[in-house]
Design a protein around this motif. Structure first.
Motif, PDB file in Angstrom:
ATOM      1  N   CYS A   1      -7.095 -13.529 -13.329  1.00  0.00           N
ATOM      2  CA  CYS A   1      -8.381 -12.981 -13.750  1.00  0.00           C
ATOM      3  C   CYS A   1      -9.510 -13.351 -12.799  1.00  0.00           C
ATOM      4  O   CYS A   1     -10.150 -12.486 -12.212  1.00  0.00           O
ATOM      5  N   GLN A   2      -9.750 -14.652 -12.589  1.00  0.00           N
ATOM      6  CA  GLN A   2     -10.938 -15.075 -11.867  1.00  0.00           C
ATOM      7  C   GLN A   2     -10.945 -14.640 -10.403  1.00  0.00           C
ATOM      8  O   GLN A   2     -11.988 -14.373  -9.831  1.00  0.00           O
ATOM      9  N   ILE A   3      -9.778 -14.625  -9.762  1.00  0.00           N
ATOM     10  CA  ILE A   3      -9.718 -14.206  -8.360  1.00  0.00           C
ATOM     11  C   ILE A   3      -8.720 -13.066  -8.205  1.00  0.00           C
ATOM     12  O   ILE A   3      -7.984 -12.981  -7.241  1.00  0.00           O
ATOM     13  N   GLY A   4      -8.703 -12.176  -9.201  1.00  0.00           N
ATOM     14  CA  GLY A   4      -7.718 -11.099  -9.230  1.00  0.00           C
ATOM     15  C   GLY A   4      -7.746 -10.203  -8.018  1.00  0.00           C
ATOM     16  O   GLY A   4      -6.714  -9.859  -7.449  1.00  0.00           O
ATOM     17  N   GLU A   5      -8.948  -9.787  -7.580  1.00  0.00           N
ATOM     18  CA  GLU A   5      -9.045  -8.903  -6.424  1.00  0.00           C
ATOM     19  C   GLU A   5      -8.516  -9.592  -5.172  1.00  0.00           C
ATOM     20  O   GLU A   5      -7.835  -8.968  -4.339  1.00  0.00           O
ATOM     21  N   ASP A   6      -8.835 -10.870  -5.017  1.00  0.00           N
ATOM     22  CA  ASP A   6      -8.321 -11.611  -3.866  1.00  0.00           C
ATOM     23  C   ASP A   6      -6.800 -11.680  -3.910  1.00  0.00           C
ATOM     24  O   ASP A   6      -6.131 -11.630  -2.883  1.00  0.00           O
ATOM     25  N   PHE A   7      -6.244 -11.809  -5.116  1.00  0.00           N
ATOM     26  CA  PHE A   7      -4.789 -11.874  -5.275  1.00  0.00           C
ATOM     27  C   PHE A   7      -4.147 -10.575  -4.811  1.00  0.00           C
ATOM     28  O   PHE A   7      -3.150 -10.589  -4.078  1.00  0.00           O
ATOM     29  N   VAL A   8      -4.687  -9.451  -5.216  1.00  0.00           N
ATOM     30  CA  VAL A   8      -4.122  -8.165  -4.817  1.00  0.00           C
ATOM     31  C   VAL A   8      -4.170  -8.017  -3.298  1.00  0.00           C
ATOM     32  O   VAL A   8      -3.201  -7.571  -2.667  1.00  0.00           O
ATOM     33  N   GLN A   9      -5.284  -8.394  -2.675  1.00  0.00           N
ATOM     34  CA  GLN A   9      -5.396  -8.314  -1.218  1.00  0.00           C
ATOM     35  C   GLN A   9      -4.387  -9.244  -0.537  1.00  0.00           C
ATOM     36  O   GLN A   9      -3.733  -8.857   0.438  1.00  0.00           O
ATOM     37  N   ALA A  10      -4.265 -10.480  -1.079  1.00  0.00           N
ATOM     38  CA  ALA A  10      -3.328 -11.429  -0.483  1.00  0.00           C
ATOM     39  C   ALA A  10      -1.892 -10.952  -0.664  1.00  0.00           C
ATOM     40  O   ALA A  10      -1.062 -11.077   0.253  1.00  0.00           O
ATOM     41  N   PHE A  11      -1.576 -10.409  -1.818  1.00  0.00           N
ATOM     42  CA  PHE A  11      -0.234  -9.895  -2.095  1.00  0.00           C
ATOM     43  C   PHE A  11       0.087  -8.769  -1.116  1.00  0.00           C
ATOM     44  O   PHE A  11       1.199  -8.684  -0.571  1.00  0.00           O
ATOM     45  N   THR A  12      -0.884  -7.890  -0.874  1.00  0.00           N
ATOM     46  CA  THR A  12      -0.685  -6.789   0.068  1.00  0.00           C
ATOM     47  C   THR A  12      -0.414  -7.317   1.474  1.00  0.00           C
ATOM     48  O   THR A  12       0.467  -6.814   2.183  1.00  0.00           O
ATOM     49  N   GLU A  13      -1.158  -8.357   1.875  1.00  0.00           N
ATOM     50  CA  GLU A  13      -0.964  -8.924   3.212  1.00  0.00           C
ATOM     51  C   GLU A  13       0.410  -9.568   3.339  1.00  0.00           C
ATOM     52  O   GLU A  13       1.094  -9.418   4.358  1.00  0.00           O
ATOM     53  N   VAL A  14       0.826 -10.304   2.306  1.00  0.00           N
ATOM     54  CA  VAL A  14       2.148 -10.936   2.332  1.00  0.00           C
ATOM     55  C   VAL A  14       3.239  -9.878   2.438  1.00  0.00           C
ATOM     56  O   VAL A  14       4.187 -10.006   3.218  1.00  0.00           O
ATOM     57  N   ALA A  15       3.118  -8.797   1.681  1.00  0.00           N
ATOM     58  CA  ALA A  15       4.120  -7.729   1.713  1.00  0.00           C
ATOM     59  C   ALA A  15       4.177  -7.056   3.079  1.00  0.00           C
ATOM     60  O   ALA A  15       5.248  -6.607   3.524  1.00  0.00           O
ATOM     61  N   SER A  16       3.020  -6.989   3.774  1.00  0.00           N
ATOM     62  CA  SER A  16       2.989  -6.333   5.083  1.00  0.00           C
ATOM     63  C   SER A  16       3.801  -7.086   6.139  1.00  0.00           C
ATOM     64  O   SER A  16       4.127  -6.534   7.182  1.00  0.00           O
ATOM     65  N   ARG A  17       4.144  -8.346   5.868  1.00  0.00           N
ATOM     66  CA  ARG A  17       4.958  -9.135   6.795  1.00  0.00           C
ATOM     67  C   ARG A  17       6.449  -8.819   6.642  1.00  0.00           C
ATOM     68  O   ARG A  17       7.281  -9.367   7.355  1.00  0.00           O
ATOM     69  N   ASN A  18       6.774  -7.961   5.671  1.00  0.00           N
ATOM     70  CA  ASN A  18       8.142  -7.491   5.438  1.00  0.00           C
ATOM     71  C   ASN A  18       9.156  -8.619   5.208  1.00  0.00           C
ATOM     72  O   ASN A  18      10.223  -8.655   5.838  1.00  0.00           O
ATOM     73  N   PRO A  19       8.861  -9.531   4.292  1.00  0.00           N
ATOM     74  CA  PRO A  19       9.873 -10.536   3.953  1.00  0.00           C
ATOM     75  C   PRO A  19      10.988  -9.902   3.136  1.00  0.00           C
ATOM     76  O   PRO A  19      10.836  -8.789   2.605  1.00  0.00           O
ATOM     77  N   GLU A  20      12.098 -10.600   3.007  1.00  0.00           N
ATOM     78  CA  GLU A  20      13.190 -10.105   2.173  1.00  0.00           C
ATOM     79  C   GLU A  20      12.940 -10.385   0.696  1.00  0.00           C
ATOM     80  O   GLU A  20      13.501  -9.708  -0.167  1.00  0.00           O
ATOM     81  N   ILE A  21      12.128 -11.394   0.408  1.00  0.00           N
ATOM     82  CA  ILE A  21      11.798 -11.737  -0.962  1.00  0.00           C
ATOM     83  C   ILE A  21      10.454 -12.450  -0.963  1.00  0.00           C
ATOM     84  O   ILE A  21      10.092 -13.131   0.004  1.00  0.00           O
ATOM     85  N   ILE A  22       9.678 -12.260  -2.028  1.00  0.00           N
ATOM     86  CA  ILE A  22       8.390 -12.932  -2.188  1.00  0.00           C
ATOM     87  C   ILE A  22       8.442 -13.809  -3.427  1.00  0.00           C
ATOM     88  O   ILE A  22       8.905 -13.370  -4.488  1.00  0.00           O
ATOM     89  N   PHE A  23       7.972 -15.030  -3.290  1.00  0.00           N
ATOM     90  CA  PHE A  23       7.822 -15.925  -4.443  1.00  0.00           C
ATOM     91  C   PHE A  23       6.328 -16.104  -4.703  1.00  0.00           C
ATOM     92  O   PHE A  23       5.562 -16.409  -3.790  1.00  0.00           O
ATOM     93  N   VAL A  24       5.934 -15.902  -5.945  1.00  0.00           N
ATOM     94  CA  VAL A  24       4.556 -16.130  -6.361  1.00  0.00           C
ATOM     95  C   VAL A  24       4.550 -17.292  -7.337  1.00  0.00           C
ATOM     96  O   VAL A  24       5.196 -17.223  -8.392  1.00  0.00           O
ATOM     97  N   GLU A  25       3.855 -18.376  -6.974  1.00  0.00           N
ATOM     98  CA  GLU A  25       3.685 -19.480  -7.923  1.00  0.00           C
ATOM     99  C   GLU A  25       2.282 -19.394  -8.494  1.00  0.00           C
ATOM    100  O   GLU A  25       1.291 -19.559  -7.787  1.00  0.00           O
ATOM    101  N   ALA A  26       2.210 -19.121  -9.782  1.00  0.00           N
ATOM    102  CA  ALA A  26       0.926 -18.977 -10.453  1.00  0.00           C
ATOM    103  C   ALA A  26       0.405 -20.336 -10.901  1.00  0.00           C
ATOM    104  O   ALA A  26       1.173 -21.272 -11.123  1.00  0.00           O
ATOM    105  N   THR A  27      -0.916 -20.447 -11.050  1.00  0.00           N
ATOM    106  CA  THR A  27      -1.462 -21.648 -11.633  1.00  0.00           C
ATOM    107  C   THR A  27      -0.929 -21.813 -13.047  1.00  0.00           C
ATOM    108  O   THR A  27      -0.570 -20.843 -13.716  1.00  0.00           O
ATOM    109  N   GLY A  28      -0.884 -23.049 -13.505  1.00  0.00           N
ATOM    110  CA  GLY A  28      -0.356 -23.312 -14.840  1.00  0.00           C
ATOM    111  C   GLY A  28      -1.169 -22.708 -15.956  1.00  0.00           C
ATOM    112  O   GLY A  28      -0.724 -22.662 -17.108  1.00  0.00           O
ATOM    113  N   LEU A  29      -2.365 -22.188 -15.652  1.00  0.00           N
ATOM    114  CA  LEU A  29      -3.212 -21.564 -16.666  1.00  0.00           C
ATOM    115  C   LEU A  29      -3.101 -20.049 -16.662  1.00  0.00           C
ATOM    116  O   LEU A  29      -3.806 -19.371 -17.401  1.00  0.00           O
ATOM    117  N   ALA A  30      -2.212 -19.504 -15.838  1.00  0.00           N
ATOM    118  CA  ALA A  30      -2.127 -18.051 -15.690  1.00  0.00           C
ATOM    119  C   ALA A  30      -1.583 -17.378 -16.947  1.00  0.00           C
ATOM    120  O   ALA A  30      -0.600 -17.819 -17.525  1.00  0.00           O
TER     121      ALA A  30
END
Length: 330
Positions: free
Chosen positions: A72-101
């Motif tokens: 919620c608080q940094i949602g837009e930044d998350f979407v941008q960061a997720f897009t950048e990570v995906a652009s590196r074409n990894p075989e798998i992505i791991f997302v570790e969320a904060t414990g309050l997510a």
């Protein structure tokens, strides 16, 4: 033109201090042993990274979002960061969320329209700390219930430290709230007899996932606002340590923290002892162990709680120094 295959993404959630990073580190070492390219997107609630430093010190590349929650608080930044990570074409992505997510909001962010043709949420994993789960499920009713109900897999961490009753209580809670989710016992991120992580990395059939989540959303509507403790109810404090600490003073300080401080972690050095140490504190349980990381992180601590007396914490920490000097509170 052929449509590129979607990048599978494993989302790891669970309350503060549940063991998410330990599981993630084991997964990353497994991917490395297979020669597979993995990417990591990590969210820290505080403004200084601790878990990201641990992963980087083990030689893994991490993209971080700090000082807020990706759902919620940094949602837009998350979407941008997720897009950048995906652009590196990894075989798998791991997302570790904060414990309050909140997984409901997190899924909304992770399925933004311009991400749908790049990534797919392969699995939602919730990590449960057996020592604290029962109490947290009562104190933080809604967030723990949401994290459990939206899980494709529930992992009971620190199984070697758990009592049979603690494990049975979590199994009963999962059976009541998410009977479709398998439960696995994990020690140091590993499940005995299953070194290949088949239990976690295998995808869930999309139609089955959507059926489960539709039922979960319906059941969650019954939760009242009073049941839900929002992110604004928690605060963080970060400080850099300018001197080595006296171990006995520091351990006494940590074991007598106010009860509303639920999580603390960081890197520090002790007077008269060689090397760097990592400290983890979860609801009264204190863990301190030596750590060798390259590059070596700065010594700093992060505290998370419902209320934080910054001046008092800084003063008490200063009293732990071998040669006392004011701390840099961030």
């Amino acid at each position: 033109m052929a449509t590129p295959s979607l990048i599978p993404t494993v989302v790891i959630s669970g309350f503060l201090g549940s063991g998410k990073t330990t599981l993630l580190l084991a997964l990353l070492h497994h991917m490395r042993s297979l020669g597979r390219k993995a990417a990591v997107l990590m969210n820290e609630f505080g403004d200084i990274s601790i878990d990201g430093e641990i992963l980087r010190g083990e030689g893994f590349s991490v993209m971080e979002l700090s000082d807020g929650c990706i759902c919620c608080q940094i949602g837009e930044d998350f979407v941008q960061a997720f897009t950048e990570v995906a652009s590196r074409n990894p075989e798998i992505i791991f997302v570790e969320a904060t414990g309050l997510a909140d997984p409901v909001d997190l899924l909304d962010q992770a399925t933004a329209p311009h991400l749908l043709d790049r990534v797919t949420i392969a699995k939602m994993v919730t990590v449960a700390d057996p020592k604290n789960f029962t109490r947290l499920s009562k104190v933080l009713k809604a967030i723990v219930k949401r994290q459990t109900q939206f899980a494709d897999v529930v992992v009971i961490s620190k199984a070697d430290e758990a009592t049979p009753k603690q494990i049975a209580d979590i199994r009963a809670y999962v059976e009541e709230n998410n009977p479709h989710a398998p439960v696995y016992l994990v020690t140091n991120g590993q499940v005995a007899g299953d070194e290949e992580f088949r239990w976690l990395l295998a995808d869930v059939e999309p139609a089955e996932r959507e059926r489960r989540r539709a039922a979960m959303r319906a059941s969650l509507e019954a939760l009242s606002e009073a049941d839900y403790k929002a992110h604004t109810d928690f605060h963080s404090m970060s400080c850099r340590l300018l001197r080595p600490l006296v171990r006995s003073r520091f351990e006494h300080f940590m074991r007598n923290l106010p009860s509303d401080i639920i999580r603390a972690k960081g890197f520090l050095r002790f007077a008269g002892e060689d090397g760097l140490w990592v400290m983890m504190y979860v609801n009264g349980d204190l863990y301190i162990r030596p750590v060798t990381l390259s590059p070596s992180p700065e010594e700093h601590l992060v505290f998370i709680g419902a209320t934080l007396d910054h001046a008092r914490l800084a003063s008490d920490l200063t009293a732990c120094e071998a040669q006392r000097r004011a701390l840099a509170v961030l």
